[in-house]
Design a protein around this motif. Structure first.
Motif, PDB file in Angstrom:
ATOM      1  N   LEU A  12       0.853  -1.177   0.000  1.00 27.36           N
ATOM      2  CA  LEU A  12       0.000   0.000   0.000  1.00 27.36           C
ATOM      3  C   LEU A  12       0.895   1.236   0.000  1.00 27.36           C
ATOM      4  CD1 LEU A  12      -2.638  -1.060   2.689  1.00 27.36           C
ATOM      5  CD2 LEU A  12      -2.691  -1.465   0.219  1.00 27.36           C
ATOM      6  N   LEU A  13       0.791   2.028  -1.048  1.00 26.06           N
ATOM      7  CA  LEU A  13       1.613   3.228  -1.194  1.00 26.06           C
ATOM      8  C   LEU A  13       0.791   4.455  -0.822  1.00 26.06           C
ATOM      9  CD1 LEU A  13       4.190   4.703  -2.142  1.00 26.06           C
ATOM     10  CD2 LEU A  13       3.235   4.682  -4.453  1.00 26.06           C
ATOM     11  N   LEU A  14       1.253   5.206   0.183  1.00 24.15           N
ATOM     12  CA  LEU A  14       0.556   6.401   0.635  1.00 24.15           C
ATOM     13  C   LEU A  14       1.193   7.647   0.032  1.00 24.15           C
ATOM     14  CD1 LEU A  14      -0.479   4.258   2.596  1.00 24.15           C
ATOM     15  CD2 LEU A  14      -0.197   5.893   4.462  1.00 24.15           C
ATOM     16  N   THR A  15       0.343   8.596  -0.351  1.00 21.69           N
ATOM     17  CA  THR A  15       0.838   9.872  -0.858  1.00 21.69           C
ATOM     18  C   THR A  15      -0.081  10.987  -0.377  1.00 21.69           C
ATOM     19  OG1 THR A  15       1.513  11.102  -2.851  1.00 21.69           O
ATOM     20  CG2 THR A  15      -0.409   9.664  -3.068  1.00 21.69           C
ATOM     21  N   ASP A  16       0.498  12.048   0.135  1.00 20.35           N
ATOM     22  CA  ASP A  16      -0.245  13.159   0.733  1.00 20.35           C
ATOM     23  C   ASP A  16      -0.950  13.973  -0.353  1.00 20.35           C
ATOM     24  OD1 ASP A  16      -1.001  15.594   1.999  1.00 20.35           O
ATOM     25  OD2 ASP A  16       0.568  15.337   3.487  1.00 20.35           O
ATOM     26  N   TYR A  17      -2.235  14.226  -0.139  1.00 20.43           N
ATOM     27  CA  TYR A  17      -3.028  15.016  -1.091  1.00 20.43           C
ATOM     28  C   TYR A  17      -2.369  16.360  -1.388  1.00 20.43           C
ATOM     29  CZ  TYR A  17      -6.742  18.287  -2.473  1.00 20.43           C
ATOM     30  OH  TYR A  17      -7.474  19.264  -3.106  1.00 20.43           O
ATOM     31  N   SER A  18      -1.771  16.987  -0.384  1.00 21.15           N
ATOM     32  CA  SER A  18      -1.174  18.316  -0.561  1.00 21.15           C
ATOM     33  C   SER A  18       0.221  18.263  -1.174  1.00 21.15           C
ATOM     34  CB  SER A  18      -1.106  19.050   0.781  1.00 21.15           C
ATOM     35  OG  SER A  18      -0.248  18.369   1.679  1.00 21.15           O
ATOM     36  N   ASN A  19       0.767  17.071  -1.333  1.00 17.73           N
ATOM     37  CA  ASN A  19       2.106  16.937  -1.914  1.00 17.73           C
ATOM     38  C   ASN A  19       2.225  15.568  -2.585  1.00 17.73           C
ATOM     39  OD1 ASN A  19       4.704  17.590  -2.600  1.00 17.73           O
ATOM     40  ND2 ASN A  19       5.585  17.141  -0.601  1.00 17.73           N
ATOM     41  N   LEU A  20       1.470  15.370  -3.657  1.00 15.76           N
ATOM     42  CA  LEU A  20       1.427  14.082  -4.351  1.00 15.76           C
ATOM     43  C   LEU A  20       2.806  13.700  -4.878  1.00 15.76           C
ATOM     44  CD1 LEU A  20      -1.827  14.655  -6.440  1.00 15.76           C
ATOM     45  CD2 LEU A  20      -1.606  13.228  -4.390  1.00 15.76           C
ATOM     46  N   PHE A  21       3.125  12.407  -4.850  1.00 12.34           N
ATOM     47  CA  PHE A  21       4.432  11.967  -5.354  1.00 12.34           C
ATOM     48  C   PHE A  21       4.575  12.278  -6.834  1.00 12.34           C
ATOM     49  CE2 PHE A  21       1.983   8.199  -6.604  1.00 12.34           C
ATOM     50  CZ  PHE A  21       2.576   7.828  -7.805  1.00 12.34           C
ATOM     51  N   THR A  22       3.458  12.383  -7.547  1.00 12.00           N
ATOM     52  CA  THR A  22       3.486  12.665  -8.981  1.00 12.00           C
ATOM     53  C   THR A  22       3.994  14.064  -9.292  1.00 12.00           C
ATOM     54  OG1 THR A  22       1.184  13.391  -8.867  1.00 12.00           O
ATOM     55  CG2 THR A  22       1.579  11.078  -9.421  1.00 12.00           C
ATOM     56  N   ARG A  23       4.010  14.946  -8.271  1.00 11.77           N
ATOM     57  CA  ARG A  23       4.423  16.335  -8.466  1.00 11.77           C
ATOM     58  C   ARG A  23       5.690  16.656  -7.689  1.00 11.77           C
ATOM     59  NH1 ARG A  23      -1.715  18.649  -7.209  1.00 11.77           N
ATOM     60  NH2 ARG A  23      -2.782  17.233  -8.659  1.00 11.77           N
ATOM     61  N   ASP A  24       6.344  15.627  -7.198  1.00 10.35           N
ATOM     62  CA  ASP A  24       7.524  15.802  -6.346  1.00 10.35           C
ATOM     63  C   ASP A  24       8.757  15.270  -7.063  1.00 10.35           C
ATOM     64  OD1 ASP A  24       9.006  16.460  -4.136  1.00 10.35           O
ATOM     65  OD2 ASP A  24       7.873  15.239  -2.719  1.00 10.35           O
ATOM     66  N   CYS A  25       9.916  15.509  -6.486  1.00  9.93           N
ATOM     67  CA  CYS A  25      11.158  14.967  -7.039  1.00  9.93           C
ATOM     68  C   CYS A  25      12.009  14.399  -5.910  1.00  9.93           C
ATOM     69  CB  CYS A  25      11.924  16.019  -7.845  1.00  9.93           C
ATOM     70  SG  CYS A  25      12.353  17.501  -6.937  1.00  9.93           S
TER      71      CYS A  25
END
Length: 353
Positions: free
Chosen positions: A152-165
């Protein structure tokens, strides 16, 4: 500044990419548990809500009558090796989050170990009929020496992994492509009224990196609970005039925003994640408490605060804020079925191999 850090991020991403490739090709050995194992993790450093999601799983599995265990590294503890939490354990011995889980679920076996492989072996070295029927692996997404059955991969709504580096320019521990290992993605800390159009857009972003289904969870806040015997029971009327918030968690913004929306005055004493409070900070807290109507802290911070010698003026006003994870009615059943169907179809012997 960001541009200057990008070359370091590329180097770090390359190193992690090589490491993942060695695991994928079997050069680096992975060890699977002999019982269903569920990994709760993330690509980013801290603050995605792993502990409340771990508690959600423990609650769900226990409700099915399954003997459940939780295994963590025990971040911030002062000990080493395998330790199983007991009613007498402290945060210094097992870490804040494992202690919190043990106190909320006394029947659940909670253990900490730097090596998840060794930890699983120890948990399963019990007489037949007492061993765990399912193990929840907390924060083990990058700990690839242990092979979980469900990721289960968690990602914060306010900082999605798709928009991070990747670190240090961003907050990712590995590149976004690591999401392909996930069996499900949970977008955490969502607004309760998140619309279907925005959900669909986020799902499209995630689908660029993984075919795993995406779920959306929110944080539900319960009524504050007394921190000590000296603290009176919570009565909301007249309590929230001047609130002193004490928080040492990775991303306390939702916690702070909630109280600012309902109190006349909010004072915040903010510390780093897993912060060890000093005598001087306790003195400062006591001074601030003189003017405050109440003091509110998080569940995790409470694990540390209650071991300190706090003055009476703090104990009489200190409450902690319990939280639980919530899904929409339609997603809750779908998510629960994903977990329970996996456990039911993968129950097998208890050997770690």
């Amino acid at each position: 500044m960001l541009r200057l850090l990008l070359p370091l991020s590329w180097m770090y991403a390359a190193i992690m990419g090589i490491r993942n490739m060695l695991f994928d090709k079997g050069v680096l050995k992975q060890t699977a548990c002999g019982v269903p194992s569920i990994c709760v993790g993330n690509l980013a450093v801290g603050g995605t809500g792993k502990t409340p999601h771990t508690e959600y799983l423990v609650r769900l599995l226990a409700a099915q009558g399954l003997r459940t265990a939780m295994l963590s590294r025990g971040y911030g503890r002062c000990t080493k090796g395998f330790i199983e939490a007991t009613a007498a354990s402290t945060g210094a011995e097992v870490g804040d989050e494992p202690l919190q889980v043990k106190q909320k679920f006394p029947a659940t076996r909670v253990a900490v170990c730097e090596s998840r492989v060794e930890g699983c072996k120890k948990l399963l070295q019990t007489p037949a009929g007492t061993e765990p029927q399912a193990i929840v692996l907390d924060d083990a997404y990058q700990h690839r020496y242990i092979k979980a059955g469900l990721y289960l991969l968690l990602t914060d709504y306010s900082n999605l992994f798709t928009r991070d580096c990747v670190l240090p320019a961003g907050r990712l521990r590995e590149s976004r492509s690591g999401a392909r290992r996930a069996d499900a993605v949970i977008v955490t800390k969502c607004p309760e009224q998140l619309g279907e159009e925005e959900r669909a857009g986020i799902r499209r972003e995630i689908a660029r990196y993984t075919d795993a289904p995406a779920f959306f969870s929110s944080v539900g806040y319960g009524a504050p609970r007394p921190g000590f015997a000296e603290t009176p029971e919570w009565q909301s009327a007249g309590k929230a005039r001047h609130v002193l918030l004490v928080c040492g968690i990775a991303r306390p913004e939702p916690f702070i925003a909630r109280w600012k929306a309902q109190a006349e005055k909010v004072e915040v004493m903010r510390y780093p994640d897993h912060h060890a409070f000093t005598p001087e900070e306790v003195r400062q807290m006591a001074e601030a408490a003189e003017e405050a109507s109440i003091i509110v802290t998080t569940e995790k911070d409470m694990m540390r605060l209650k071991t300190l010698l706090l003055p009476l003026e703090i104990k009489k006003k200190l409450y902690y804020q319990p939280i639980e994870i919530t899904f929409s009615d339609s997603e809750k059943q779908k998510f629960n079925n994903l977990i329970l169907n996996y456990v039911a179809s993968h129950s097998r012997n208890r050997r770690v191999d």
